[in-house]
Design an enzyme around this catalytic site. Sequence first.
Site, short mmCIF file in Angstrom:
data_model
loop_
_atom_site.label_atom_id
_atom_site.label_comp_id
_atom_site.label_asym_id
_atom_site.label_seq_id
_atom_site.Cartn_x
_atom_site.Cartn_y
_atom_site.Cartn_z
N ARG A 34 19.77 -13.08 14.20
CA ARG A 34 19.43 -14.06 13.17
C ARG A 34 20.67 -14.91 12.89
NH1 ARG A 34 15.12 -13.53 9.50
NH2 ARG A 34 16.24 -15.19 8.42
N HIS A 142 6.25 -19.37 9.12
CA HIS A 142 6.45 -18.38 8.05
C HIS A 142 6.04 -19.00 6.73
CE1 HIS A 142 9.19 -17.54 11.31
NE2 HIS A 142 9.11 -16.27 10.98
N LYS A 168 4.44 -16.60 16.85
CA LYS A 168 4.75 -15.67 15.75
C LYS A 168 4.33 -16.31 14.43
CE LYS A 168 8.41 -13.50 13.12
NZ LYS A 168 9.76 -13.72 12.60
N GLN A 231 9.98 -5.64 5.44
CA GLN A 231 10.32 -5.12 6.77
C GLN A 231 10.58 -3.61 6.68
OE1 GLN A 231 14.02 -6.67 8.55
NE2 GLN A 231 12.65 -7.99 9.69
N SER A 265 1.79 11.38 1.33
CA SER A 265 0.73 11.65 2.31
C SER A 265 1.02 11.11 3.71
CB SER A 265 -0.61 11.12 1.80
OG SER A 265 -0.96 11.81 0.62
N LYS A 319 -10.21 7.46 -7.48
CA LYS A 319 -11.07 8.61 -7.14
C LYS A 319 -12.49 8.44 -7.69
CE LYS A 319 -7.35 11.99 -6.73
NZ LYS A 319 -6.79 13.25 -7.15
N ASN A 344 -11.61 12.45 -3.37
CA ASN A 344 -10.21 12.23 -2.96
C ASN A 344 -10.07 12.16 -1.44
OD1 ASN A 344 -10.34 14.96 -2.14
ND2 ASN A 344 -8.19 15.28 -2.62
N ASP A 360 -9.31 18.49 -3.95
CA ASP A 360 -8.46 18.92 -5.08
C ASP A 360 -9.01 20.20 -5.72
OD1 ASP A 360 -6.73 16.74 -4.90
OD2 ASP A 360 -7.95 15.50 -6.25
N ALA A 389 -5.42 15.74 -19.30
CA ALA A 389 -6.88 15.54 -19.14
C ALA A 389 -7.15 14.40 -18.17
CB ALA A 389 -7.52 15.26 -20.50
N THR A 413 -3.56 12.43 -25.61
CA THR A 413 -4.63 11.70 -26.30
C THR A 413 -5.75 12.72 -26.52
OG1 THR A 413 -3.98 9.76 -25.02
CG2 THR A 413 -6.13 9.66 -26.12
N ARG A 416 -9.42 12.54 -25.14
CA ARG A 416 -9.70 12.79 -23.71
C ARG A 416 -9.89 14.28 -23.44
NH1 ARG A 416 -5.87 9.96 -19.52
NH2 ARG A 416 -7.66 10.27 -18.13
N MET A 452 7.84 15.05 -14.68
CA MET A 452 7.90 14.36 -13.39
C MET A 452 9.14 13.47 -13.35
SD MET A 452 4.84 12.19 -11.69
CE MET A 452 5.02 10.62 -12.47
#
Length: 534
Positions: A34, A142, A168, A231, A265, A319, A344, A360, A389, A413, A416, A452
Amino acid sequence: MTRLIASIGGEGAGEIRNRIDAALARGADAIELRADLIGGMSADDYRAVRLQLPDDVPIILTIRSAREGGQWDGGDDERVSRLIELGPFADYIDVELELWRRSANVRQKIGLALRRADPAYGHGGEDASTLVRRRKLILSRHDASGRPPTLQKEYLSAAGQNACAVVKFAWTARSVRDNFEALELLREAPKPSVMICMGADGDMSRIVAKKFGAFGTFAALDATHQTAPGQLTIEELKRDYRWDAIDPSTELYGVIADPVTHSLSPAVHNAAFEQAGMNRLYLKCPVRAGHESFKAFLVEVRSRPWLGFRGFSVTIPHKENALRHLDECGGRLTDDARRVGAVNTIAIDDDATLTGHNTDLAAAVACMEAACGGGVDALRGRHALVLGAGGVARAVVAGLIDRGASALIANRTDARATALAAEFGGAAVAWAQRHRSASRADLIVNCSSVGMWPNVDQSPISADAISHGPAVVDAVYRPRKTRLLSDAMARRCVTVDGLAMFARQAAEQFRIWTGQQVDWDQLVQFADDRLSRV
Ligand code: NAP
């Protein structure tokens, strides 16, 4: 052969040479220089680079204008002069279609860049005339703003130019569905072509290009040296996306999610396909939230059986959309999918029939049973506290009730939790009361996202509430050892982590798609390996 083209920029001949060496060591089989991103290199340096490279590694010379996403800030005349100067050291010269169309005079000069021989340049004993014959023209376009409105017409016009050896086209994908058009153009291409969807939604076009015989795909040396948005790195293509195994008969799978960037995954399923020696490839399919987006994606997949998609994983937020769509389009739904109210996993049969599964449920049951000593009756009579929930909690609560346990649900909450309890026959308790409920539970399952990454110091429950030693299952898998699990281990509780749950549902997906068993603990290792590279 679809080339894996390392796109290289940098400062000075030494750095460029090092990057080329690294790209070849990682498995690139062509180099794009480049020149608009390269500083401090004389024509002599370009010659030295060409001479140093093996004969069978082609060099593409590109001087990308700012208009088309590059960093060339000079005028077009100067750009054409540079192409003439450096042309002799390249096997392909990339010229933007817009520049090519500008005038007969420009085309004549580009012709010169394609024909000019450098007397000092020769490798492998070839004479200058041979090298001139080998140099070819790539006509490119492009568009960072999105799909060019006259994409097909422009593509055919470029391909129709006699001097053009390769076309391209690259544009920023408006959604994952743009990849399908890119692949369709490739499939019907009258000339060797590159069709790239740039940006976060465009991975598919870059990877699946090989299945449809693209001229090449452009890759970055590493994540910090991308020369275009979206990329992938050489390593990602080779290791995560099985580049070497892809051929026209490769079957495709994918995970439908939003966001999908951090999904484990692809790494897990591609490693499993690799280990089993199967010609299958698993991709990320970013599909925006909402039933209409989900439906549009699947309708487009089904209208293009030549793509070769045979199955999907489905996760947040689709889902329930998947369940509804399969119901509406005449697909089949397994009992587990109906029971949980979520799909799922989708399998696409030879006759294009869709079947919606829920893996699941079985994975959650297996993990909870393992935490409670194992065996089919391990959950019977247990008092479980379920924290959260959302999607995971649905499968967990359904599994508990089906196996004769009681499920008390606490959720941030509260409403729920009440709704989930009513739907499956559990009971709800206020989030503020969860610690007290925990001290009476013999199984605690965290289905909330508390703990998490990056909030790794948080736990949904105080350590004191588990001092009586209940079994503890955490659906969170990043990090693998959450604060909740380390508190539980310190109190000698039996624990099962989220990666085990993830791997079990993935192993069942693998069985549904391939008819073959894979050890779920093997998939844990693949996932662990991927997490260690995040
Ligand atoms: P989801 O449907 O979005 O549900 C998230 C749940 O977490 C909701 O109950 C939510 O409560 C609760 N929550 C979020 N932030 C909270 C906070 N700060 N304090 C208290 N509660 C909070 O997600 P999901 O699919 O059920 O996933 C839940 C967790 O499991 C995630 O960490 C996910 O990565 C993990 N997961 C694991 C697997 C596996 O196989 N191991 C599979 C999928 C997901 P509200 O209702 O109040 O928002």
